[in-house]
Design an enzyme around this catalytic site. Sequence first.
Site, PDB file in Angstrom:
ATOM      1  N   ASN A   7      20.577  41.886  24.573  1.00 24.58           N
ATOM      2  CA  ASN A   7      20.027  43.015  25.331  1.00 24.58           C
ATOM      3  C   ASN A   7      18.508  42.912  25.192  1.00 24.58           C
ATOM      4  O   ASN A   7      17.935  43.320  24.192  1.00 24.58           O
ATOM      5  CB  ASN A   7      20.566  44.320  24.741  1.00 24.58           C
ATOM      6  CG  ASN A   7      20.042  45.546  25.471  1.00 24.58           C
ATOM      7  OD1 ASN A   7      19.187  45.439  26.353  1.00 24.58           O
ATOM      8  ND2 ASN A   7      20.547  46.707  25.099  1.00 24.58           N
ATOM      9  N   LYS A  14      17.861  42.938  21.300  1.00 23.50           N
ATOM     10  CA  LYS A  14      19.004  43.274  20.440  1.00 23.50           C
ATOM     11  C   LYS A  14      20.057  42.202  20.646  1.00 23.50           C
ATOM     12  O   LYS A  14      20.234  41.719  21.767  1.00 23.50           O
ATOM     13  CB  LYS A  14      19.585  44.628  20.851  1.00 23.50           C
ATOM     14  CG  LYS A  14      18.641  45.782  20.605  1.00 23.50           C
ATOM     15  CD  LYS A  14      19.372  47.110  20.766  1.00 23.50           C
ATOM     16  CE  LYS A  14      18.391  48.256  20.751  1.00 23.50           C
ATOM     17  NZ  LYS A  14      18.509  49.166  21.870  1.00 23.50           N
ATOM     18  N   ARG A  91      22.966  42.053  28.930  1.00 22.96           N
ATOM     19  CA  ARG A  91      22.936  43.373  29.541  1.00 22.96           C
ATOM     20  C   ARG A  91      21.819  43.375  30.589  1.00 22.96           C
ATOM     21  O   ARG A  91      20.689  42.992  30.296  1.00 22.96           O
ATOM     22  CB  ARG A  91      22.627  44.428  28.489  1.00 22.96           C
ATOM     23  CG  ARG A  91      22.559  45.793  29.100  1.00 22.96           C
ATOM     24  CD  ARG A  91      21.906  46.783  28.179  1.00 22.96           C
ATOM     25  NE  ARG A  91      21.897  48.085  28.824  1.00 22.96           N
ATOM     26  CZ  ARG A  91      21.036  49.031  28.534  1.00 22.96           C
ATOM     27  NH1 ARG A  91      20.121  48.830  27.601  1.00 22.96           N
ATOM     28  NH2 ARG A  91      21.075  50.182  29.148  1.00 22.96           N
ATOM     29  N   HIS A 180      24.349  53.480  32.369  1.00 19.99           N
ATOM     30  CA  HIS A 180      25.289  53.605  31.241  1.00 19.99           C
ATOM     31  C   HIS A 180      26.724  53.290  31.678  1.00 19.99           C
ATOM     32  O   HIS A 180      27.687  53.744  31.051  1.00 19.99           O
ATOM     33  CB  HIS A 180      25.311  55.041  30.652  1.00 19.99           C
ATOM     34  CG  HIS A 180      24.052  55.476  29.987  1.00 19.99           C
ATOM     35  ND1 HIS A 180      23.533  56.747  30.137  1.00 19.99           N
ATOM     36  CD2 HIS A 180      23.198  54.825  29.169  1.00 19.99           C
ATOM     37  CE1 HIS A 180      22.427  56.864  29.428  1.00 19.99           C
ATOM     38  NE2 HIS A 180      22.196  55.702  28.839  1.00 19.99           N
ATOM     39  N   HIS A 208      27.714  60.708  27.938  1.00 22.07           N
ATOM     40  CA  HIS A 208      26.978  59.744  27.101  1.00 22.07           C
ATOM     41  C   HIS A 208      25.666  60.427  26.712  1.00 22.07           C
ATOM     42  O   HIS A 208      24.741  60.527  27.520  1.00 22.07           O
ATOM     43  CB  HIS A 208      26.727  58.458  27.891  1.00 22.07           C
ATOM     44  CG  HIS A 208      25.947  57.427  27.136  1.00 22.07           C
ATOM     45  ND1 HIS A 208      26.489  56.245  26.681  1.00 22.07           N
ATOM     46  CD2 HIS A 208      24.648  57.409  26.736  1.00 22.07           C
ATOM     47  CE1 HIS A 208      25.578  55.554  26.047  1.00 22.07           C
ATOM     48  NE2 HIS A 208      24.439  56.231  26.065  1.00 22.07           N
ATOM     49  N   LEU A 209      25.621  60.951  25.489  1.00 19.19           N
ATOM     50  CA  LEU A 209      24.474  61.755  25.063  1.00 19.19           C
ATOM     51  C   LEU A 209      23.712  61.034  23.963  1.00 19.19           C
ATOM     52  O   LEU A 209      24.023  61.159  22.781  1.00 19.19           O
ATOM     53  CB  LEU A 209      24.949  63.136  24.568  1.00 19.19           C
ATOM     54  CG  LEU A 209      25.935  63.890  25.482  1.00 19.19           C
ATOM     55  CD1 LEU A 209      26.355  65.207  24.844  1.00 19.19           C
ATOM     56  CD2 LEU A 209      25.340  64.130  26.861  1.00 19.19           C
ATOM     57  N   ARG A 241      12.938  62.384  28.761  1.00 21.18           N
ATOM     58  CA  ARG A 241      12.998  62.495  30.229  1.00 21.18           C
ATOM     59  C   ARG A 241      13.426  63.901  30.633  1.00 21.18           C
ATOM     60  O   ARG A 241      14.269  64.508  29.984  1.00 21.18           O
ATOM     61  CB  ARG A 241      14.002  61.495  30.811  1.00 21.18           C
ATOM     62  CG  ARG A 241      13.619  60.065  30.592  1.00 21.18           C
ATOM     63  CD  ARG A 241      14.575  59.131  31.360  1.00 21.18           C
ATOM     64  NE  ARG A 241      14.467  57.781  30.851  1.00 21.18           N
ATOM     65  CZ  ARG A 241      15.504  57.050  30.428  1.00 21.18           C
ATOM     66  NH1 ARG A 241      16.735  57.541  30.482  1.00 21.18           N
ATOM     67  NH2 ARG A 241      15.321  55.842  29.969  1.00 21.18           N
ATOM     68  N   GLU A 334      28.310  61.535  19.604  1.00 22.56           N
ATOM     69  CA  GLU A 334      29.164  61.110  18.492  1.00 22.56           C
ATOM     70  C   GLU A 334      28.896  61.891  17.208  1.00 22.56           C
ATOM     71  O   GLU A 334      29.770  62.018  16.361  1.00 22.56           O
ATOM     72  CB  GLU A 334      28.942  59.611  18.202  1.00 22.56           C
ATOM     73  CG  GLU A 334      29.497  58.711  19.286  1.00 22.56           C
ATOM     74  CD  GLU A 334      29.015  57.272  19.167  1.00 22.56           C
ATOM     75  OE1 GLU A 334      28.767  56.813  18.049  1.00 22.56           O
ATOM     76  OE2 GLU A 334      28.889  56.612  20.219  1.00 22.56           O
ATOM     77  N   GLU A 384      29.008  49.148  23.896  1.00 19.68           N
ATOM     78  CA  GLU A 384      28.617  48.419  25.100  1.00 19.68           C
ATOM     79  C   GLU A 384      28.602  46.902  24.855  1.00 19.68           C
ATOM     80  O   GLU A 384      28.952  46.129  25.733  1.00 19.68           O
ATOM     81  CB  GLU A 384      27.234  48.902  25.562  1.00 19.68           C
ATOM     82  CG  GLU A 384      27.314  50.313  26.142  1.00 19.68           C
ATOM     83  CD  GLU A 384      26.000  51.071  26.092  1.00 19.68           C
ATOM     84  OE1 GLU A 384      25.604  51.488  24.982  1.00 19.68           O
ATOM     85  OE2 GLU A 384      25.378  51.252  27.140  1.00 19.68           O
TER      86      GLU A 384
END
Length: 398
Positions: A7, A14, A91, A180, A208-209, A241, A334, A384
């Site tokens: 990524n 990553k 990615r 995402h 997806h937070l 954002r 999570e 992911e």
Amino acid sequence: MKILVINSGSSSIKYQLFNMEDESVLAKGVVERIGIDDSFISYENGNGQEITIEKDISDHKEGIRLLIDTLLNEDYGVLNDMDDVEAVGHRVVHGAEEFSGSVLIDDKLVKTMEDVADLAPLHNPPNIMGIKVCQELMPDKPQVGVFDTAFHQTMPEKAYIYALPYEFYKKYGVRRYGFHGTSHGYVSKRAAELLDKPYSELKIITCHLGNGASVAAVKNGKSVDTSMGLTPLEGLVMGTRCGDIDPAIVPFMMNKLDISAEEMDTIMNKESGLYGVSGVSNDSRDVEDAAAEGNHQAEVALELFDYRVKKYIGAYTAAMGGVDAIVFTAGIGENSIDSRENILEGLEYLGLKVDKEANNCRSKEQIITTEDSRVKALVVPTNEELVIARDTMEIVSS
Ligand code: ADP
């Protein structure tokens, strides 16, 4: 079969190396501060050995080279030979309408990615750079692209067209793409498995937070709507954002502050959200701490964050004609027990009852509603990288 997942960002790369026989992670980490002072690689192998190597890393090529050397290191490496790696999965943030699934990358596809890069100027160029460097350093390895936008390509036109002149879409590609997607796809499918119900018959809302945040409506296994738009700026309140705002605020504040479009864009992307409203931090934990001490702006920021998610749940329930499951994932989804409770509070009218004890959990797969709750809520940690590795394996195997 071993698959390397990359990524690549503007100053970081990553990575995770998977053994696909049992989907275990052989090694993972990040090359950080590429092209800046104090660059380093952090590395963790499957035996729990963790190391950091500080080294000047002037560009992505040096970064990937260092990563390869690290994986091959005699003491703490996990590979004898790079030939043990079958393929590399990348990615890629924006695939526009060109990519509705993962692809084997060739020169023509790199060109197509470059053509759509103006839709994601912050993300796609570093993603493409990562691909090119891997092609150069590992020329015999297949490279696979996995796109954040791909899962949402099933949205109907009414969900992706903005009520602007239609030629904006036709000529400039202005439409909702959503992001995402790898995460929304993974956690919705996993939720169906955990509930032991057919994925193709469920109405699922995935939240997806994380620092970046988005919601998706997944009906019968397909994304039918999502909160991020042309760019990742639209929708929920995020770390920095703003998410949804009245678009008229943009020219209004540009006039007031006498600033350029780029400066306004920076404010909305980097100085807003939890950070902008709280004035404390983009990290929800810091904002929670400040709120606990009575900081009003921090309290408002958190309420706004949760309230916006709740509104999207209502909207997507209506859009799908009901909901069977609501899924929470990523850093806040999570881990933040309070956030989940606040978001789900008052949804009893949908047939959803939170089990407070079950909700008292972090980072593990768990159903957090009561046995008799008609609508289920779940925590499903996202993965992911694993999806990218699986897609890569599937593509190179076929
Ligand atoms: P990114 O979008 O950068 O991948 P993450 O998914 O890592 O973001 O999420 C980052 C957010 O998750 C931060 O706001 C952070 O505060 C929050 N988070 C991470 N761990 C916890 C935790 N244990 N408790 C509460 N919030 C957490």
